[in-house]
Write a protein that holds these residues in place. Sequence first.
Motif, PDB file in Angstrom:
ATOM      1  N   ARG A 146       0.586  -0.953   0.211  1.00  0.00           N
ATOM      2  CA  ARG A 146      -0.027   0.159   0.354  1.00  0.00           C
ATOM      3  C   ARG A 146       0.945   1.444  -0.216  1.00  0.00           C
ATOM      4  NH1 ARG A 146      -3.602  -1.988   5.005  1.00  0.00           N
ATOM      5  NH2 ARG A 146      -0.567  -2.775   5.490  1.00  0.00           N
ATOM      6  N   PHE A 147       0.517   2.526  -0.409  1.00  0.00           N
ATOM      7  CA  PHE A 147       1.549   3.427  -1.041  1.00  0.00           C
ATOM      8  C   PHE A 147       0.979   4.353   0.284  1.00  0.00           C
ATOM      9  CE2 PHE A 147       2.535   8.042  -3.134  1.00  0.00           C
ATOM     10  CZ  PHE A 147       3.176   7.544  -2.861  1.00  0.00           C
ATOM     11  N   ASP A 148       1.395   4.790   0.960  1.00  0.00           N
ATOM     12  CA  ASP A 148       1.537   6.254   2.208  1.00  0.00           C
ATOM     13  C   ASP A 148       2.231   7.610   1.912  1.00  0.00           C
ATOM     14  OD1 ASP A 148       1.862   7.427   4.997  1.00  0.00           O
ATOM     15  OD2 ASP A 148       4.006   6.432   5.554  1.00  0.00           O
ATOM     16  N   VAL A 149       0.099   8.270   1.610  1.00  0.00           N
ATOM     17  CA  VAL A 149       0.599   9.368   0.714  1.00  0.00           C
ATOM     18  C   VAL A 149       0.641   9.871   2.609  1.00  0.00           C
ATOM     19  CG1 VAL A 149      -1.022  11.028  -0.054  1.00  0.00           C
ATOM     20  CG2 VAL A 149      -1.404   9.022  -0.684  1.00  0.00           C
ATOM     21  N   GLY A 150      -0.003  10.116   3.511  1.00  0.00           N
ATOM     22  CA  GLY A 150       0.471  11.114   4.228  1.00  0.00           C
ATOM     23  C   GLY A 150       1.628  11.464   5.015  1.00  0.00           C
ATOM     24  N   GLY A 151       2.746  10.228   5.050  1.00  0.00           N
ATOM     25  CA  GLY A 151       4.006  10.162   5.273  1.00  0.00           C
ATOM     26  C   GLY A 151       4.934  10.454   3.913  1.00  0.00           C
ATOM     27  N   MET A 152       4.618  10.903   2.616  1.00  0.00           N
ATOM     28  CA  MET A 152       5.525  11.115   1.585  1.00  0.00           C
ATOM     29  C   MET A 152       5.041  12.854   1.936  1.00  0.00           C
ATOM     30  SD  MET A 152       5.441  11.395  -2.164  1.00  0.00           S
ATOM     31  CE  MET A 152       3.289  12.221  -2.143  1.00  0.00           C
ATOM     32  N   LEU A 153       3.870  12.971   2.446  1.00  0.00           N
ATOM     33  CA  LEU A 153       3.395  14.195   2.631  1.00  0.00           C
ATOM     34  C   LEU A 153       4.110  14.974   3.519  1.00  0.00           C
ATOM     35  CD1 LEU A 153       0.201  14.999   1.418  1.00  0.00           C
ATOM     36  CD2 LEU A 153       1.992  15.134   0.046  1.00  0.00           C
ATOM     37  N   LEU A 154       4.121  14.812   5.007  1.00  0.00           N
ATOM     38  CA  LEU A 154       4.918  15.589   6.078  1.00  0.00           C
ATOM     39  C   LEU A 154       6.163  14.949   6.001  1.00  0.00           C
ATOM     40  CD1 LEU A 154       2.676  13.089   8.965  1.00  0.00           C
ATOM     41  CD2 LEU A 154       2.918  15.323   8.476  1.00  0.00           C
ATOM     42  N   VAL A 155       7.107  14.465   5.207  1.00  0.00           N
ATOM     43  CA  VAL A 155       8.627  14.045   5.309  1.00  0.00           C
ATOM     44  C   VAL A 155       8.779  15.367   3.896  1.00  0.00           C
ATOM     45  CG1 VAL A 155       9.035  12.380   3.855  1.00  0.00           C
ATOM     46  CG2 VAL A 155      10.369  12.213   5.600  1.00  0.00           C
ATOM     47  N   THR A 156       8.304  15.474   3.839  1.00  0.00           N
ATOM     48  CA  THR A 156       8.526  16.517   2.212  1.00  0.00           C
ATOM     49  C   THR A 156       8.820  17.465   2.693  1.00  0.00           C
ATOM     50  OG1 THR A 156       8.028  15.329   0.913  1.00  0.00           O
ATOM     51  CG2 THR A 156       8.232  17.402  -0.391  1.00  0.00           C
ATOM     52  N   LEU A 157       7.839  17.555   4.007  1.00  0.00           N
ATOM     53  CA  LEU A 157       7.076  19.567   3.379  1.00  0.00           C
ATOM     54  C   LEU A 157       7.768  19.869   5.042  1.00  0.00           C
ATOM     55  CD1 LEU A 157       5.424  21.687   4.392  1.00  0.00           C
ATOM     56  CD2 LEU A 157       3.982  20.960   6.269  1.00  0.00           C
ATOM     57  N   GLY A 158       8.935  19.088   6.030  1.00  0.00           N
ATOM     58  CA  GLY A 158       9.198  18.414   7.253  1.00  0.00           C
ATOM     59  C   GLY A 158      10.727  19.281   6.245  1.00  0.00           C
ATOM     60  N   ALA A 201       9.432  15.303  13.617  1.00  0.00           N
ATOM     61  CA  ALA A 201       8.802  14.721  14.558  1.00  0.00           C
ATOM     62  C   ALA A 201       7.139  14.275  14.430  1.00  0.00           C
ATOM     63  CB  ALA A 201       8.929  15.871  15.348  1.00  0.00           C
ATOM     64  N   ALA A 202       6.101  15.125  13.665  1.00  0.00           N
ATOM     65  CA  ALA A 202       5.202  14.658  13.471  1.00  0.00           C
ATOM     66  C   ALA A 202       4.935  13.398  12.475  1.00  0.00           C
ATOM     67  CB  ALA A 202       4.353  15.643  12.866  1.00  0.00           C
ATOM     68  N   PHE A 203       6.037  13.699  11.528  1.00  0.00           N
ATOM     69  CA  PHE A 203       5.947  12.199  10.622  1.00  0.00           C
ATOM     70  C   PHE A 203       6.416  11.154  11.050  1.00  0.00           C
ATOM     71  CE2 PHE A 203       9.352   9.701   7.963  1.00  0.00           C
ATOM     72  CZ  PHE A 203       8.424   9.503   7.334  1.00  0.00           C
ATOM     73  N   VAL A 204       7.946  11.280  12.510  1.00  0.00           N
ATOM     74  CA  VAL A 204       7.652  10.195  12.981  1.00  0.00           C
ATOM     75  C   VAL A 204       6.980   9.075  13.411  1.00  0.00           C
ATOM     76  CG1 VAL A 204       9.516   8.993  15.438  1.00  0.00           C
ATOM     77  CG2 VAL A 204      11.004  10.636  13.202  1.00  0.00           C
ATOM     78  N   ALA A 205       5.702  10.045  14.736  1.00  0.00           N
ATOM     79  CA  ALA A 205       5.245   9.600  15.078  1.00  0.00           C
ATOM     80  C   ALA A 205       3.856   9.002  14.313  1.00  0.00           C
ATOM     81  CB  ALA A 205       4.632  11.070  15.808  1.00  0.00           C
ATOM     82  N   TYR A 206       3.650   9.653  13.587  1.00  0.00           N
ATOM     83  CA  TYR A 206       2.691   9.101  12.208  1.00  0.00           C
ATOM     84  C   TYR A 206       3.107   7.880  11.833  1.00  0.00           C
ATOM     85  CZ  TYR A 206       0.210   9.019   7.916  1.00  0.00           C
ATOM     86  OH  TYR A 206      -0.666   8.437   6.834  1.00  0.00           O
ATOM     87  N   GLU A 207       3.987   7.497  11.405  1.00  0.00           N
ATOM     88  CA  GLU A 207       4.634   5.913  11.405  1.00  0.00           C
ATOM     89  C   GLU A 207       4.747   5.490  11.939  1.00  0.00           C
ATOM     90  OE1 GLU A 207       6.279   5.662   8.196  1.00  0.00           O
ATOM     91  OE2 GLU A 207       4.872   6.822   7.522  1.00  0.00           O
ATOM     92  N   LEU A 208       4.997   5.625  12.938  1.00  0.00           N
ATOM     93  CA  LEU A 208       4.925   5.101  14.153  1.00  0.00           C
ATOM     94  C   LEU A 208       3.047   4.489  14.613  1.00  0.00           C
ATOM     95  CD1 LEU A 208       7.407   6.323  17.291  1.00  0.00           C
ATOM     96  CD2 LEU A 208       7.338   3.673  15.740  1.00  0.00           C
ATOM     97  N   ARG A 209       2.251   5.167  14.892  1.00  0.00           N
ATOM     98  CA  ARG A 209       1.313   4.681  14.754  1.00  0.00           C
ATOM     99  C   ARG A 209       0.545   4.183  13.709  1.00  0.00           C
ATOM    100  NH1 ARG A 209      -3.780   9.610  14.468  1.00  0.00           N
ATOM    101  NH2 ARG A 209      -2.877   9.428  11.971  1.00  0.00           N
ATOM    102  N   GLN A 210       0.975   4.441  12.350  1.00  0.00           N
ATOM    103  CA  GLN A 210       0.333   3.748  11.604  1.00  0.00           C
ATOM    104  C   GLN A 210       1.621   1.778  11.539  1.00  0.00           C
ATOM    105  OE1 GLN A 210      -1.857   5.485   9.684  1.00  0.00           O
ATOM    106  NE2 GLN A 210      -1.310   4.746   7.780  1.00  0.00           N
ATOM    107  N   GLU A 211       2.081   1.836  11.756  1.00  0.00           N
ATOM    108  CA  GLU A 211       2.873   0.818  12.178  1.00  0.00           C
ATOM    109  C   GLU A 211       1.906   0.173  12.876  1.00  0.00           C
ATOM    110  OE1 GLU A 211       6.793   0.190  13.742  1.00  0.00           O
ATOM    111  OE2 GLU A 211       7.936   0.850  11.177  1.00  0.00           O
ATOM    112  N   ARG A 212       1.676   0.568  14.204  1.00  0.00           N
ATOM    113  CA  ARG A 212       0.545   0.095  15.341  1.00  0.00           C
ATOM    114  C   ARG A 212      -0.642  -0.487  14.623  1.00  0.00           C
ATOM    115  NH1 ARG A 212       3.220   3.521  18.217  1.00  0.00           N
ATOM    116  NH2 ARG A 212       1.206   5.156  18.338  1.00  0.00           N
ATOM    117  N   ARG A 213      -1.344   0.117  13.602  1.00  0.00           N
ATOM    118  CA  ARG A 213      -2.351   0.192  13.009  1.00  0.00           C
ATOM    119  C   ARG A 213      -2.373  -1.274  12.073  1.00  0.00           C
ATOM    120  NH1 ARG A 213      -5.510   6.073  12.716  1.00  0.00           N
ATOM    121  NH2 ARG A 213      -5.725   6.301  15.624  1.00  0.00           N
ATOM    122  N   GLY A 214      -1.075  -1.724  11.182  1.00  0.00           N
ATOM    123  CA  GLY A 214      -0.852  -2.142  10.275  1.00  0.00           C
ATOM    124  C   GLY A 214      -1.192  -1.436   9.033  1.00  0.00           C
TER     125      GLY A 214
END
Length: 567
Positions: free
Chosen positions: A220-232, A264-277
């Motif tokens: 699956r494609f992580d659009v949210g992660g890509m946008l956060l890391v690009t902006l950061g 930092a928000a990107f890291v938190a987002y990715e960790l939450r995505q991992e926990r949720r599968g």
Amino acid sequence: MPEHEPAPDTTAAETAAESASESPAYARRWAALAVILGAEIMDLLDGTVMNIAAPAVRADLGGSLSVIQWITVGYTLAFAVLLVVGGRLGDIYGRKRMFVIGAVGFTLASVLCAASGSSEMLIAARFLQGGLGALMIPQGLGLIKQMFPPKETAAAFGAFGPAIGLGAVLGPIVAGFLVDADLFGSGWRSVFLINLPIGAAVIIGAVLLLPEGKAPVRPRFDVGGMLLVTLGLTLLIFPLVQGRERDWPAWTFVLMAGGAAVLAAFVAYELRQERRGGATLIELSLLRRSRYAAGLAVALVFFTGISGMSLLLGLHLQIGLGFSPTRAALTMMPWSVFLVVGAILTGAVLGAKFGRKALHGGLVVMALGVLIMLLTIGDQAGGLTSWELVPGIAVAGLGMGIMIGLLFDIALADVDKQEAGTASGVLTAVQQLGFAVGVAVLATLFFGLLGSQAPASVADGASRTRAELSAAGASPAEQDRLLADLRECLRESASQKDSAHTPVSCRDIQQVRPELAEATARAWQTAHTENFSTAMVRTLWIVIGLLAVSFALAFRLPPKPREEEGF
């Protein structure tokens, strides 16, 4: 020097599935490999040509010194951010399809670079080039694993070394020759137009020779992660490049703080995505492996130092010492040649026998080479010749070849096989990020030094200048005025935002009495060269410091490289 190592595809499920079953070898695999290597060389050329062509670009298009940073940063930043995304898109929509789209887009973006009528257009085209390169390059290694049987995989991956070495050696030389040759009045634009025949051959070869291929398990494609890391990363790097020429207003620090917060928000987002599968851009669980995390840290610090140094050395040779693009390229060529020698030595002997000790040795050798360059530049200043620079450049290149020949294998030694694809992609992305950060930070420091220490450079030669002006008939009052104008001209020239504009103080110097013109011009050139040399020496001390940090961090790496094939 090479911009990046090849980036393995980033799907862990694919790695496991492909290792579990051996599909028949692809009949046209060796011809297809040549197509993939052609794409690598094309990408590598465009990653390195600006080290030589940048002064000619700015002289033609104008703009501030930050233009030189952005035409380099734009390419590497877009490549770093979208590298993992490119690998995922190949897994989802097909590697051949994404390779062809990337190659076509990369070639067209090269044409846009060549056709740019302003620095802003060129910077935008470079961002586009880097993004399309990130779409094209990750597909190659996934296709190799798909096309070649296990017994031939090592030989196929081994072909990347000579290809990257060839690109590293030829890139600066080709750039210098094309800029100086000014073919059909194209000037610097020809360094991008050369991609037309190479790109056409890659595209045709890809259509005819590459097999179709997708990951067995569609990610699956992580659009949210890509946008956060690009902006950061954008919020972090933009003020680093622009802050100096804007005198570091408050908004630059606000943006950098905002960039850190978004990352930092990107890291938190990715960790939450991992926990949720859910879908993730990178697997942050890898960072819990302390030795792998140390490898990321070494890559970031090391490539931050060498990327900024390679660009600034090219600027110093051309703008500071007055070398032609071809002469500058030939002066820097021993770096690439000995880098290849170091990588071959590592692959043949040093890596397997000494492991991490060889990597430490490579860092020491490279630091020694940078120190030799530093002492040579500081001692010779304006009288510097190419041959005097060669020993330091060659030693530094040898050390770099030893170091990067081991870094990836050692950094991945503690990573499980099913995680190796993702881990390699993240490591390569961090390497590219180091290149972008290095150009942003070191070039900003270098350009700041040029402006701040300009008066001191004039003062160092003031007694000699006064003697020459006095012999030419200048009164003490004229000498005082000319020295003041020299200081202001050098400062404004180093800090000006528009290269097409001549500062008032410089125009005053040009209008001196004819009998004083020669002595004044000689004084300006001496101070100008001294200013660049001093800035280069101080920047090289920073590079040595970054190499020392890399040396210390490397103690956290595994003692031996991984032994599996294909990584």
